[in-house]
Scaffold this active site. Structure first.
Site, PDB file in Angstrom:
ATOM      1  N   HIS A  24       0.956  -1.483   0.254  1.00 14.63           N
ATOM      2  CA  HIS A  24      -0.342   0.047   0.015  1.00 14.63           C
ATOM      3  C   HIS A  24       0.887   1.073  -0.118  1.00 14.63           C
ATOM      4  O   HIS A  24       0.446   2.496   0.422  1.00 14.63           O
ATOM      5  CB  HIS A  24      -1.249   0.111   1.591  1.00 14.63           C
ATOM      6  CG  HIS A  24      -0.528  -0.507   2.395  1.00 14.63           C
ATOM      7  ND1 HIS A  24       0.375   0.995   3.416  1.00 14.63           N
ATOM      8  CD2 HIS A  24      -1.306  -0.611   3.203  1.00 14.63           C
ATOM      9  CE1 HIS A  24       0.475   0.635   4.301  1.00 14.63           C
ATOM     10  NE2 HIS A  24      -0.948  -0.337   5.088  1.00 14.63           N
ATOM     11  N   HIS A  78      -5.414  -7.379  15.506  1.00 20.77           N
ATOM     12  CA  HIS A  78      -5.881  -6.236  14.549  1.00 20.77           C
ATOM     13  C   HIS A  78      -6.030  -6.602  13.056  1.00 20.77           C
ATOM     14  O   HIS A  78      -5.766  -7.879  12.395  1.00 20.77           O
ATOM     15  CB  HIS A  78      -3.587  -5.994  13.719  1.00 20.77           C
ATOM     16  CG  HIS A  78      -4.242  -4.258  12.897  1.00 20.77           C
ATOM     17  ND1 HIS A  78      -4.808  -3.696  12.629  1.00 20.77           N
ATOM     18  CD2 HIS A  78      -3.038  -4.168  12.492  1.00 20.77           C
ATOM     19  CE1 HIS A  78      -4.434  -2.490  12.137  1.00 20.77           C
ATOM     20  NE2 HIS A  78      -3.065  -2.942  11.479  1.00 20.77           N
ATOM     21  N   GLU A  80      -6.473  -4.998  10.020  1.00 16.02           N
ATOM     22  CA  GLU A  80      -5.630  -4.707   8.377  1.00 16.02           C
ATOM     23  C   GLU A  80      -5.748  -6.228   7.790  1.00 16.02           C
ATOM     24  O   GLU A  80      -5.383  -7.080   8.411  1.00 16.02           O
ATOM     25  CB  GLU A  80      -4.894  -3.626   8.646  1.00 16.02           C
ATOM     26  CG  GLU A  80      -4.192  -3.608   7.717  1.00 16.02           C
ATOM     27  CD  GLU A  80      -3.456  -2.540   7.372  1.00 16.02           C
ATOM     28  OE1 GLU A  80      -2.767  -2.506   8.515  1.00 16.02           O
ATOM     29  OE2 GLU A  80      -3.274  -1.565   6.825  1.00 16.02           O
ATOM     30  N   ASP A  82      -4.015  -7.761   5.686  1.00 11.27           N
ATOM     31  CA  ASP A  82      -2.500  -8.119   5.563  1.00 11.27           C
ATOM     32  C   ASP A  82      -2.822  -8.983   7.094  1.00 11.27           C
ATOM     33  O   ASP A  82      -1.553 -10.369   7.239  1.00 11.27           O
ATOM     34  CB  ASP A  82      -1.170  -7.297   5.848  1.00 11.27           C
ATOM     35  CG  ASP A  82      -1.834  -6.157   7.024  1.00 11.27           C
ATOM     36  OD1 ASP A  82      -2.171  -5.592   7.535  1.00 11.27           O
ATOM     37  OD2 ASP A  82      -0.148  -6.258   7.350  1.00 11.27           O
ATOM     38  N   TYR A 192      10.680   0.709   8.641  1.00 13.89           N
ATOM     39  CA  TYR A 192       9.522  -0.464   8.797  1.00 13.89           C
ATOM     40  C   TYR A 192       8.583   1.128   9.721  1.00 13.89           C
ATOM     41  O   TYR A 192       7.536   1.516   9.544  1.00 13.89           O
ATOM     42  CB  TYR A 192       8.583  -1.353   9.034  1.00 13.89           C
ATOM     43  CG  TYR A 192       7.475  -2.222  10.402  1.00 13.89           C
ATOM     44  CD1 TYR A 192       6.698  -3.040   8.602  1.00 13.89           C
ATOM     45  CD2 TYR A 192       7.032  -1.975  11.032  1.00 13.89           C
ATOM     46  CE1 TYR A 192       5.523  -3.112   8.634  1.00 13.89           C
ATOM     47  CE2 TYR A 192       5.707  -2.364  11.189  1.00 13.89           C
ATOM     48  CZ  TYR A 192       5.469  -2.637  10.234  1.00 13.89           C
ATOM     49  OH  TYR A 192       4.175  -2.501  10.642  1.00 13.89           O
ATOM     50  N   HIS A 223       4.881  -9.230  11.345  1.00 10.36           N
ATOM     51  CA  HIS A 223       5.554  -9.314  10.362  1.00 10.36           C
ATOM     52  C   HIS A 223       7.383  -9.543  10.729  1.00 10.36           C
ATOM     53  O   HIS A 223       7.883  -8.684  11.682  1.00 10.36           O
ATOM     54  CB  HIS A 223       5.595  -7.586   9.540  1.00 10.36           C
ATOM     55  CG  HIS A 223       4.257  -7.873   9.239  1.00 10.36           C
ATOM     56  ND1 HIS A 223       4.152  -7.622   8.288  1.00 10.36           N
ATOM     57  CD2 HIS A 223       3.276  -6.145   9.854  1.00 10.36           C
ATOM     58  CE1 HIS A 223       2.706  -7.076   7.393  1.00 10.36           C
ATOM     59  NE2 HIS A 223       2.038  -6.413   8.347  1.00 10.36           N
TER      60      HIS A 223
HETATM   61 FE1  FEO Z   1      -1.239  -1.659  10.161  1.00 12.23          FE
HETATM   62 FE2  FEO Z   1       0.664  -5.233   9.074  1.00 12.23          FE
HETATM   63  O1  FEO Z   1      -1.062  -3.993   9.442  1.00 12.23           O
END
Ligand code: FEO
Length: 394
Positions: A24, A78, A80, A82, A192, A223
């Site tokens: 994104h 979370h 989101e 991903d 990041y 991640h």
């Molecule tokens: Fe805020 Fe890795 O999503």
């Protein structure tokens, strides 16, 4: 498919996305991972899921360990996509699972994933879920990264599942920090932070304080690598980044129509370097904006240059300014420069954006007409020197 047990009864069941390059808008030259973890205790618990295209891979990893239908809880730290994109897929395989989530998360999950009929268990700060040998403790971290974000702590194994916090966009065959090139991992962790968490820096100290009260053997983000050897180092870095700590460094980011602004940028860079300050030059038509953003976070100064185009900046510079404005790097000084033909405009546009990004402006700016002559090249050098000296004074 190799299963990795990161601690007793705790397995990595996520996915490695080797080929993603644009997350994104965040440029990811080293790919990414979507980490999901399976806890096999008296109760079976999945911590987060993966991006939807990787749902099959996650389910296969789980099926290599247990029957997915036996999952009792899916902790959704979370929503989101991903991390929660594969929630509908795993719910089909685990029809009896409760979705453990914050109130905000529930609200968003229903809209994103059309899962109103799921069995939600809403949790808040201090809530505890007994799995048998381990208990889960929930630590909401609103706005790290979205209002629903939380971390989950597994007490007996002393693992903090931190979701986005402490993450890196870094793909690898090996799951732990010390199994990888730690310089690369730290760089990606910094990048990041600069591209994801920077606007929320004021919230980080409170989150670190909460984490500091827990004995932690592993930080398992959603991640990148799992931190086991360099936990103190990454926590120290988060303290520095959230405090806006930066080096005596200046990022000069620019674009140029016919080379005049490029000449200015290079001569300004000479001036900056001549007073002992490190400078970094990025032409925005070829630079990776996420790397530029990382470098801005690490630097005390940022100078943005553009030729004037239609009374404003070039599109590449505009894109960088918009991106930076959203990320709001704190504690920097900034300046604008550029060349124009007849009426200028780029300097004013850049200065407006620098102010909107919360950057303290060097009011003088530098706009030159057509292309710089020798005398003006000297002016650029001196301008760089003056800016460099301001950096040294900070
Ligand atoms: Fe805020 Fe890795 O999503």
């Amino acid at each position: 498919m190799n299963n990795v047990e990161i601690a007793k009864g705790v397995y990595f069941v996520g996915a490695v996305d080797w080929n993603v390059r644009d997350f994104h808008g965040y440029i990811t030259p080293r790919g990414a991972t979507y980490n999901a973890y399976l806890i096999v205790d008296e109760k079976i618990c999945l911590i987060d899921t993966v991006k939807k295209p990787f749902a099959g891979e996650m389910i296969e990893r789980i099926a290599n360990i247990i029957d997915p239908a036996k999952i009792d809880y899916i902790v959704t730290n979370h929503i989101e996509p991903d991390h929660a994109g594969a929630l509908p897929d795993i719910l089909k395989c685990a029809p009896n699972a409760k979705v453990v989530i914050t109130d905000k998360g529930r609200e968003g999950a229903i809209k994103y994933f059309d899962c109103e009929s799921a069995d939600f268990q809403v949790v808040k700060e201090g809530d505890v879920l007994d799995l048998g040998r381990n208990k889960l403790h929930f630590v909401p971290l609103p706005m790290l990264h979205w209002p629903d974000s939380m971390a989950t702590y597994l007490d007996t194994e002393e693992i903090l599942f931190s979701n986005d916090a402490f993450g890196q966009h870094f793909s690898s065959t090996h799951r732990f920090d010390d199994e990888n090139d730690i310089e690369e991992v730290m760089y990606e962790a910094a990048k990041y932070y600069a591209n994801i968490l920077l606007p929320f820096g004021r919230l980080v100290p409170k989150a670190l304080q909460k984490a500091g009260q827990l004995p932690i053997k592993l930080i398992a983000p959603s991640h990148g690598v799992v931190w086991r050897t360099h936990i103190a180092k990454i926590i120290e870095k988060y303290c520095d980044w959230s405090a806006g700590k930066a080096q005596n460094k200046v990022v000069i980011a620019y674009d140029s129509m016919w080379g005049a602004t490029e000449k200015m940028a290079r001569r300004i860079l000479d001036g900056v370097a001549s007073v002992g300050v490190q400078g970094k030059l990025y032409r925005l038509s070829v630079a990776d904006r996420s790397e530029v953003m990382w470098d801005i976070m690490e630097s005390k100064g940022v100078m943005i240059g553009s030729s004037t185009l239609n009374n404003t900046v070039m599109p590449t510079v505009g894109a960088m300014l918009f991106y930076m404005k959203g990320l709001r790097p704190a504690g920097k000084i900034g300046a604008a420069f550029g060349a124009c033909g007849w009426a200028g405009g780029s300097q004013t546009a850049i200065e407006e954006f620098l102010c909107a990004a919360g950057i303290e402006l060097d009011k003088s700016g530098l706009t030159l007409k057509w292309t710089p002559d020798d005398k003006e090249m000297e002016k650029c050098f001196e301008y760089g020197q003056e800016f460099g000296r301001r950096i040294l004074e900070r």
